[in-house]
Design a protein around this motif. Structure first.
Motif, mmCIF file in Angstrom:
data_model
loop_
_atom_site.group_PDB
_atom_site.id
_atom_site.type_symbol
_atom_site.label_atom_id
_atom_site.label_comp_id
_atom_site.label_asym_id
_atom_site.label_seq_id
_atom_site.Cartn_x
_atom_site.Cartn_y
_atom_site.Cartn_z
ATOM 1 N N SER A 7 0.831 -1.206 0.000
ATOM 2 C CA SER A 7 0.000 0.000 0.000
ATOM 3 C C SER A 7 0.866 1.257 0.000
ATOM 4 O O SER A 7 0.395 2.356 -0.256
ATOM 5 N N GLU A 8 2.142 1.107 0.288
ATOM 6 C CA GLU A 8 3.035 2.265 0.346
ATOM 7 C C GLU A 8 3.633 2.576 -1.023
ATOM 8 O O GLU A 8 3.666 1.731 -1.914
ATOM 9 N N LYS A 9 4.123 3.793 -1.155
ATOM 10 C CA LYS A 9 4.734 4.232 -2.411
ATOM 11 C C LYS A 9 5.922 3.345 -2.775
ATOM 12 O O LYS A 9 6.128 3.001 -3.937
ATOM 13 N N ILE A 10 6.696 2.943 -1.758
ATOM 14 C CA ILE A 10 7.802 2.006 -1.944
ATOM 15 C C ILE A 10 7.455 0.740 -1.166
ATOM 16 O O ILE A 10 7.511 0.740 0.068
ATOM 17 N N PRO A 11 7.072 -0.350 -1.850
ATOM 18 C CA PRO A 11 6.761 -1.596 -1.124
ATOM 19 C C PRO A 11 7.958 -2.020 -0.279
ATOM 20 O O PRO A 11 9.105 -1.906 -0.717
ATOM 21 N N ASN A 12 7.694 -2.512 0.934
ATOM 22 C CA ASN A 12 8.826 -2.884 1.788
ATOM 23 C C ASN A 12 8.355 -3.755 2.936
ATOM 24 O O ASN A 12 7.171 -3.792 3.260
ATOM 25 N N ASN A 13 9.293 -4.449 3.545
ATOM 26 C CA ASN A 13 9.009 -5.172 4.789
ATOM 27 C C ASN A 13 9.991 -4.745 5.880
ATOM 28 O O ASN A 13 10.362 -5.532 6.742
ATOM 29 N N VAL A 14 10.420 -3.462 5.813
ATOM 30 C CA VAL A 14 11.391 -2.943 6.788
ATOM 31 C C VAL A 14 10.796 -1.794 7.615
ATOM 32 O O VAL A 14 11.539 -0.986 8.179
ATOM 33 N N ASN A 15 9.454 -1.714 7.644
ATOM 34 C CA ASN A 15 8.775 -0.652 8.415
ATOM 35 C C ASN A 15 9.273 0.740 8.024
ATOM 36 O O ASN A 15 9.570 1.580 8.875
ATOM 37 N N ARG A 20 10.687 8.474 8.825
ATOM 38 C CA ARG A 20 10.224 9.449 7.822
ATOM 39 C C ARG A 20 11.381 10.041 7.038
ATOM 40 O O ARG A 20 11.264 10.295 5.835
ATOM 41 N N THR A 21 12.517 10.278 7.691
ATOM 42 C CA THR A 21 13.662 10.869 6.985
ATOM 43 C C THR A 21 14.150 9.932 5.888
ATOM 44 O O THR A 21 14.386 10.349 4.741
ATOM 45 N N LEU A 22 14.298 8.659 6.241
ATOM 46 C CA LEU A 22 14.732 7.657 5.265
ATOM 47 C C LEU A 22 13.702 7.498 4.157
ATOM 48 O O LEU A 22 14.058 7.441 2.969
ATOM 49 N N GLN A 23 12.438 7.456 4.547
ATOM 50 C CA GLN A 23 11.379 7.295 3.546
ATOM 51 C C GLN A 23 11.399 8.449 2.540
ATOM 52 O O GLN A 23 11.312 8.233 1.328
ATOM 53 N N ARG A 24 11.557 9.679 3.047
ATOM 54 C CA ARG A 24 11.587 10.840 2.139
ATOM 55 C C ARG A 24 12.787 10.761 1.207
ATOM 56 O O ARG A 24 12.688 11.064 0.017
ATOM 57 N N ALA A 25 13.952 10.353 1.735
ATOM 58 C CA ALA A 25 15.165 10.267 0.908
ATOM 59 C C ALA A 25 14.981 9.249 -0.213
ATOM 60 O O ALA A 25 15.338 9.511 -1.377
ATOM 61 N N LEU A 26 14.391 8.095 0.121
ATOM 62 C CA LEU A 26 14.185 7.065 -0.903
ATOM 63 C C LEU A 26 13.105 7.486 -1.900
ATOM 64 O O LEU A 26 13.189 7.165 -3.094
ATOM 65 N N GLN A 30 13.501 7.674 -5.939
ATOM 66 C CA GLN A 30 12.619 6.868 -6.789
ATOM 67 C C GLN A 30 12.371 7.481 -8.178
ATOM 68 O O GLN A 30 12.501 6.772 -9.184
ATOM 69 N N PRO A 31 12.054 8.778 -8.309
ATOM 70 C CA PRO A 31 11.851 9.335 -9.657
ATOM 71 C C PRO A 31 13.115 9.264 -10.518
ATOM 72 O O PRO A 31 13.029 9.081 -11.737
ATOM 73 N N ASN A 32 14.280 9.416 -9.886
ATOM 74 C CA ASN A 32 15.535 9.306 -10.643
ATOM 75 C C ASN A 32 15.719 7.889 -11.176
ATOM 76 O O ASN A 32 16.178 7.677 -12.302
ATOM 77 N N PHE A 33 15.341 6.900 -10.345
ATOM 78 C CA PHE A 33 15.402 5.503 -10.785
ATOM 79 C C PHE A 33 14.470 5.292 -11.984
ATOM 80 O O PHE A 33 14.847 4.668 -12.984
ATOM 81 N N LEU A 34 13.240 5.797 -11.884
ATOM 82 C CA LEU A 34 12.277 5.613 -12.976
ATOM 83 C C LEU A 34 12.731 6.326 -14.247
ATOM 84 O O LEU A 34 12.509 5.837 -15.365
ATOM 85 N N ARG A 172 23.884 8.395 0.196
ATOM 86 C CA ARG A 172 22.967 9.024 -0.771
ATOM 87 C C ARG A 172 23.704 9.407 -2.045
ATOM 88 O O ARG A 172 23.187 9.232 -3.151
ATOM 89 N N GLU A 173 24.932 9.914 -1.884
ATOM 90 C CA GLU A 173 25.726 10.280 -3.076
ATOM 91 C C GLU A 173 26.087 9.041 -3.898
ATOM 92 O O GLU A 173 26.035 9.071 -5.138
ATOM 93 N N GLU A 174 26.435 7.960 -3.213
ATOM 94 C CA GLU A 174 26.751 6.719 -3.934
ATOM 95 C C GLU A 174 25.512 6.184 -4.665
ATOM 96 O O GLU A 174 25.614 5.669 -5.784
ATOM 97 N N ALA A 175 24.345 6.324 -4.037
ATOM 98 C CA ALA A 175 23.103 5.854 -4.667
ATOM 99 C C ALA A 175 22.810 6.642 -5.941
ATOM 100 O O ALA A 175 22.345 6.072 -6.946
ATOM 101 N N GLU A 176 23.084 7.950 -5.914
ATOM 102 C CA GLU A 176 22.916 8.762 -7.133
ATOM 103 C C GLU A 176 23.888 8.313 -8.216
ATOM 104 O O GLU A 176 23.537 8.196 -9.392
ATOM 105 N N ALA A 177 25.142 8.047 -7.809
ATOM 106 C CA ALA A 177 26.175 7.656 -8.783
ATOM 107 C C ALA A 177 25.832 6.329 -9.464
ATOM 108 O O ALA A 177 26.209 6.107 -10.618
ATOM 109 N N LEU A 178 25.110 5.454 -8.765
ATOM 110 C CA LEU A 178 24.704 4.178 -9.370
ATOM 111 C C LEU A 178 23.809 4.384 -10.588
ATOM 112 O O LEU A 178 23.756 3.539 -11.485
ATOM 113 N N LEU A 179 23.094 5.513 -10.611
ATOM 114 C CA LEU A 179 22.234 5.826 -11.758
ATOM 115 C C LEU A 179 22.946 6.660 -12.811
ATOM 116 O O LEU A 179 22.404 6.886 -13.892
#
Length: 475
Positions: A7-15, A20-26, A30-34, A172-179
């Motif tokens: 039901s969440e914008k990012i499906p997960n099983n990690v609560n 909220r900070t982590l959720q907002r960052a991911l 997400q749009p960059n991934f798409l 976060r910077e490494e995650a951007e570089a992966l894309l």
């Protein structure tokens, strides 16, 4: 913990909703991934309805469901195996201590490097396979390609979650570089060499998913032993999905071989020119493709002697394949291992400290596993009553990393001069002519139940569906 919240914008099983900070960052990532998927994912496929498997749980008894999905709408998410209470680190200097739930400061840089390197392979393979859908030999194969692609995308999410959750701004910077990196890009290539090679045709794709995804299996299995518990739990679930990728490769090559053998028996010939003229891939060409993909893949395990591998093991970051089944002391001090060296123009074995040879230990485990599948391919040829047999080339053949880099070795393991290597190279590795011929066979077949002439149908369909099921709907 095992069920996944869709039901969440990012499906997960990690609560995720509790942080909220982590959720907002991911959600910002997400749009960059798409956007990356739209640019670099399967070409021209945005509007297809594809019969895909989607993870719904991490329970091995019922972890996935099948249904039609448009790939840009695929619910990529974050899934970790359940936490094992009281889990201990079971190798290295921290043997017997509690597994880490947070990143130990002294291991932060090495852990980040491990996660980034693994994460970089996932989008790379999607980029390498970007154009293959345009030449799929059947709807069944097209669907399998797309399943591999979306799961590589999910494996990228798995690593990005770890980077965001445990490594702050650096993560976060490494995650951007992966894309931002691109497979084969001269200015900003992917980290590992095999992931900058082209995958121009379906024989290459099957060899890649058989050999290179098998490297993924062994690397993920070694990381599933990690003392850093979130990494271990993440990679254990990734291994569940990785098995399908290797199935696509092994069964794909087997089907190519089966079709070639049928034609050879119909024509009563083993002449490669006549076999090619009938529109199938001759067995010597399949052998050369095997030689190439196998040799490029075993380089992925790294140098035969590596202080980094010793550090990763001693620190409890990365174990051996099936570490828990091994009967030594799991510290390895004083243990030795035999590796190859070149002396006086000959290959020789020498003993070195096992801690420094852990890349070679993992490579040898991979080789043993790979040879079993090649033996199964040979069973197809044997059943057809033909004398030809595929072989796995010598470990020193066509190597670009470690002690054997730059040494010219034949598939049988004989050291030769550069002149002899150049004279025979096209007998051992795919030539430009081989690649052009295989490329000439690649034409898209999209009628349900129909297959390109150069490949046999599978024994059974996906998820108990018939072979002529409409696995992909074009809209």
């Amino acid at each position: 913990m095992s069920s996944i919240n869709y039901s969440e914008k990012i499906p997960n099983n990690v609560n995720l909703a509790e942080d909220r900070t982590l959720q907002r960052a991911l959600e910002q990532w997400q749009p960059n991934f798409l956007h990356w998927w739209a640019d670099m994912g399967p070409e021209g496929s945005q509007n297809f309805d594809v019969y895909l498997r989607t993870a719904i749980s991490v329970d091995p008894q019922g972890w996935a469901q099948f249904g039609y999905v448009k790939m840009p709408d695929y619910r990529w998410g974050i899934f970790l195996n359940p936490k094992e209470e009281g889990r201990k680190i079971h190798f290295g200097e921290h043997l017997g201590e509690n597994a880490w739930q947070e990143v130990p400061g002294e291991h932060r840089a090495n852990l980040r490097r491990i996660i980034v390197t693994q994460g970089d392979t996932e989008p790379a393979s999607v980029e390498q396979q970007r154009h293959l859908g345009l030449t799929a030999p059947s709807l069944y194969d097209l669907r399998n390609l797309f399943q591999v692609n979306v799961e590589e995308g999910r494996h990228l999410w798995a690593m990005v979650y770890l980077l965001h959750r445990y490594f702050g701004r650096d993560g976060r910077e490494e995650a951007e570089a992966l894309l931002e990196r691109r497979s084969g890009d001269e200015d900003n290539p992917r980290i590992l060499g095999a992931f900058n090679e082209k995958t121009p045709d379906w024989l290459s794709f099957y060899m890649f998913t058989y050999f290179t995804d098998r490297d993924g299996k062994f690397q993920l299995a070694a990381l599933a032993e990690s003392g850093f518990d979130p990494l271990a739990r993440t990679t254990k679930f990734m291994l569940t999905e990785e098995a399908h990728h290797m199935f696509v490769g092994e069964s794909g090559v087997a089907r190519v071989i089966q079709r070639t053998c049928e034609v050879m028996n119909q024509l009563k010939t083993d002449d490669p020119a006549q076999v090619r003229a009938a529109g199938v891939i001759d067995l010597p060409t399949i052998q050369r493709y095997l030689n190439f993909h196998y040799s490029v893949t075993i380089d992925l395990f790294g140098a035969d002697q590596s202080s980094n591998a010793a550090t990763f093991y001693t620190s409890g970051l990365k174990g051996r394949y099936e570490e828990g089944k091994r009967t030594d002391d799991h510290r390895l001090k004083g243990e030795t291992y035999r590796i190859l060296d070149v002396q006086g123009g000959q290959l020789v074995e020498k003993e070195v400290p096992m801690l420094n040879a852990l890349n070679e230990v993992l490579r040898d485990d991979f080789i043993k596993d790979s040879m079993a599948g090649v033996a199964r391919w040979n069973k197809v040829i044997e059943k057809a009553g033909l004398p030809f047999r595929l072989t796995v080339p010598h470990k020193a053949f066509h190597r670009r990393i470690g002690t054997l880099a730059g040494v010219h070795v034949t598939p049988e393991g004989r050291v030769v001069s550069q002149a002899e290597w150049e004279a025979h190279r096209d007998e051992w590795l795919p030539s430009a002519e081989d690649r052009a011929f295989v490329g000439s066979l690649m034409g898209r077949v999209v009628e349900p139940g129909k297959f390109a002439n150069w490949i046999a149908p599978p024994v059974m369909g996906i998820n108990r569906q018939p072979i002529d099921f409409e696995y992909v709907r074009f809209n």
